[in-house]
Design an enzyme around this catalytic site. Structure first.
Site, PDB file in Angstrom:
ATOM      1  N   SER A 254      -5.053   4.820   0.230  1.00  0.00           N
ATOM      2  CA  SER A 254      -5.131   5.262  -1.174  1.00  0.00           C
ATOM      3  C   SER A 254      -4.425   4.278  -2.112  1.00  0.00           C
ATOM      4  O   SER A 254      -4.858   4.089  -3.252  1.00  0.00           O
ATOM      5  CB  SER A 254      -4.581   6.682  -1.338  1.00  0.00           C
ATOM      6  OG  SER A 254      -3.185   6.700  -1.214  1.00  0.00           O
TER       7      SER A 254
ATOM      8  N   ARG B 231       4.373  -9.305  19.789  1.00  0.00           N
ATOM      9  CA  ARG B 231       4.326  -9.214  18.341  1.00  0.00           C
ATOM     10  C   ARG B 231       4.140 -10.586  17.674  1.00  0.00           C
ATOM     11  O   ARG B 231       3.379 -10.738  16.727  1.00  0.00           O
ATOM     12  CB  ARG B 231       5.649  -8.590  17.866  1.00  0.00           C
ATOM     13  CG  ARG B 231       5.613  -7.950  16.529  1.00  0.00           C
ATOM     14  CD  ARG B 231       6.961  -7.318  16.217  1.00  0.00           C
ATOM     15  NE  ARG B 231       7.193  -6.057  16.903  1.00  0.00           N
ATOM     16  CZ  ARG B 231       6.661  -4.891  16.541  1.00  0.00           C
ATOM     17  NH1 ARG B 231       5.852  -4.821  15.511  1.00  0.00           N
ATOM     18  NH2 ARG B 231       6.940  -3.791  17.205  1.00  0.00           N
TER      19      ARG B 231
ATOM     20  N   ARG C 214       3.170  -1.620  10.785  1.00  0.00           N
ATOM     21  CA  ARG C 214       3.624  -2.602  11.765  1.00  0.00           C
ATOM     22  C   ARG C 214       4.935  -3.205  11.290  1.00  0.00           C
ATOM     23  O   ARG C 214       5.102  -3.450  10.092  1.00  0.00           O
ATOM     24  CB  ARG C 214       2.608  -3.760  11.882  1.00  0.00           C
ATOM     25  CG  ARG C 214       1.231  -3.373  12.291  1.00  0.00           C
ATOM     26  CD  ARG C 214       1.066  -3.359  13.780  1.00  0.00           C
ATOM     27  NE  ARG C 214       1.503  -4.588  14.419  1.00  0.00           N
ATOM     28  CZ  ARG C 214       1.868  -4.665  15.701  1.00  0.00           C
ATOM     29  NH1 ARG C 214       1.856  -3.590  16.456  1.00  0.00           N
ATOM     30  NH2 ARG C 214       2.244  -5.819  16.225  1.00  0.00           N
ATOM     31  N   ILE C 215       5.820  -3.438  12.240  1.00  0.00           N
ATOM     32  CA  ILE C 215       7.006  -4.240  11.929  1.00  0.00           C
ATOM     33  C   ILE C 215       6.541  -5.682  12.033  1.00  0.00           C
ATOM     34  O   ILE C 215       5.952  -6.074  13.042  1.00  0.00           O
ATOM     35  CB  ILE C 215       8.121  -3.996  12.979  1.00  0.00           C
ATOM     36  CG1 ILE C 215       8.440  -2.516  13.092  1.00  0.00           C
ATOM     37  CG2 ILE C 215       9.333  -4.883  12.690  1.00  0.00           C
ATOM     38  CD1 ILE C 215       9.651  -2.038  12.382  1.00  0.00           C
TER      39      ILE C 215
ATOM     40  N   HIS D 183       7.250   1.610  -0.644  1.00  0.00           N
ATOM     41  CA  HIS D 183       7.969   2.522   0.244  1.00  0.00           C
ATOM     42  C   HIS D 183       8.079   3.883  -0.444  1.00  0.00           C
ATOM     43  O   HIS D 183       8.469   3.953  -1.619  1.00  0.00           O
ATOM     44  CB  HIS D 183       9.363   1.964   0.552  1.00  0.00           C
ATOM     45  CG  HIS D 183      10.104   2.827   1.512  1.00  0.00           C
ATOM     46  ND1 HIS D 183       9.799   2.882   2.861  1.00  0.00           N
ATOM     47  CD2 HIS D 183      11.122   3.697   1.324  1.00  0.00           C
ATOM     48  CE1 HIS D 183      10.601   3.752   3.450  1.00  0.00           C
ATOM     49  NE2 HIS D 183      11.411   4.265   2.547  1.00  0.00           N
TER      50      HIS D 183
ATOM     51  N   GLU E  49       3.175   6.164  -6.760  1.00  0.00           N
ATOM     52  CA  GLU E  49       2.964   4.933  -5.976  1.00  0.00           C
ATOM     53  C   GLU E  49       1.772   4.168  -6.528  1.00  0.00           C
ATOM     54  O   GLU E  49       1.825   2.961  -6.754  1.00  0.00           O
ATOM     55  CB  GLU E  49       2.698   5.265  -4.499  1.00  0.00           C
ATOM     56  CG  GLU E  49       3.870   5.866  -3.768  1.00  0.00           C
ATOM     57  CD  GLU E  49       3.595   6.035  -2.281  1.00  0.00           C
ATOM     58  OE1 GLU E  49       2.821   5.256  -1.702  1.00  0.00           O
ATOM     59  OE2 GLU E  49       4.155   6.974  -1.684  1.00  0.00           O
TER      60      GLU E  49
HETATM   61  C1  GRF Z   1       2.261   5.517   1.368  1.00  0.00           C
HETATM   62  O1  GRF Z   1       3.029   6.668   1.183  1.00  0.00           O
HETATM   63  C2  GRF Z   1       3.123   4.299   1.312  1.00  0.00           C
HETATM   64  O2  GRF Z   1       4.216   4.426   0.472  1.00  0.00           O
HETATM   65  C3  GRF Z   1       3.602   4.159   2.747  1.00  0.00           C
HETATM   66  O3  GRF Z   1       2.519   4.576   3.521  1.00  0.00           O
HETATM   67  C4  GRF Z   1       1.683   5.455   2.772  1.00  0.00           C
HETATM   68  C5  GRF Z   1       0.318   4.846   2.777  1.00  0.00           C
HETATM   69  O4  GRF Z   1      -0.648   5.649   2.139  1.00  0.00           O
HETATM   70  N1  GRF Z   1       4.067   2.827   2.995  1.00  0.00           N
HETATM   71  P1  GRF Z   1      -2.060   5.056   1.771  1.00  0.00           P
HETATM   72  O5  GRF Z   1      -2.642   4.484   3.059  1.00  0.00           O
HETATM   73  O6  GRF Z   1      -1.855   3.991   0.744  1.00  0.00           O
HETATM   74  O7  GRF Z   1      -2.858   6.211   1.266  1.00  0.00           O
END
Ligand code: GRF
Length: 208
Positions: free
Chosen positions: A19, A71, A97-98, A115, A180
């Protein structure tokens, strides 16, 4: 209208729903947007976001993370894919992934992550439930540059939301996610337009 050749080429890395990626695609449709998404990459073939990207006419690439002998070897192959795509900026958008220090170094100052918490609080996973458990009254999200230390790079943008008495993990996640989508597109536009100045751990926005 900004010519396509003047727009920064962005590769978005996803592992799932996508998303945030979709919000970045939407923002890129504005004629003056300083970036274009030229590749969506996933380590998961079934990632829902890949379909969304294809429908938007964006090139996609998949490389399963299993079976590469570790990795470092895997990340080197992903780096090759991003280089072949001539990416200027890499955006992590739910990329589960790290990543290796070598990968981070290759994109220093040119790789962003979002985040779902107000960093430096609640690094790592399950941020919404942990915010509820901790009883915080404000929660939110953070866009930051990616550095070798997990969820600890210089902060570009944050948005806060209230935590309501009746919130569940889902309702809180939903409220944060809307923010976000808004701040990730703004931060990426700022980076692509050359409007971010990084000094030590602080990020400043160029004025005017
Ligand atoms: C989001 O909450 C983002 O902050 C985190 O993983 C989630 C990913 O959601 N890192 P989407 O795949 O962007 O819908």
């Amino acid at each position: 209208m900004l010519e396509a050749s003047k727009k920064k080429r962005v590769a978005v890395l996803i592992s799932g729903r996508g998303s945030n990626m979709e919000a970045l695609i939407e923002a890129s449709k504005h004629p003056d947007c300083p970036y274009q998404i030229t590749l969506v990459f996933s380590n998961i073939a079934e990632a829902k976001g890949l379909e969304t990207a294809k429908k938007a006419g964006i090139e996609t690439a998949i490389l399963d993370h299993r079976g590469h002998g570790g990795r470092a070897a895997y990340d080197r192959k992903v780096l090759d894919i991003l280089k072949a795509a001539n990416a200027d900026i890499v955006v992590l958008a739910g990329y589960m992934r790290i990543i290796t220090p070598e990968f981070v170094a290759a994109w220093e100052g040119r790789m962003l992550n979002i985040h779902p918490a107000l960093l430096p609080s609640f690094t790592g996973l399950d941020t919404h439930q942990r915010a509820l458990d901790a009883g915080v009254k404000l929660h939110g999200c953070t866009v930051h540059f990616v550095t070798a230390e997990l969820d600890a790079g210089p902060i570009i943008a944050q948005a806060s939301v209230p935590v309501l008495d009746e919130d569940t993990e889902e309702t809180l996640a939903h409220r944060v996610l809307k923010q976000e989508h808004r701040i990730y597109a703004e931060a990426l536009k700022d980076l692509a337009a050359g409007n971010l100045i990084l000094k030590d751990k602080r990020v400043f926005h160029r004025k005017g």
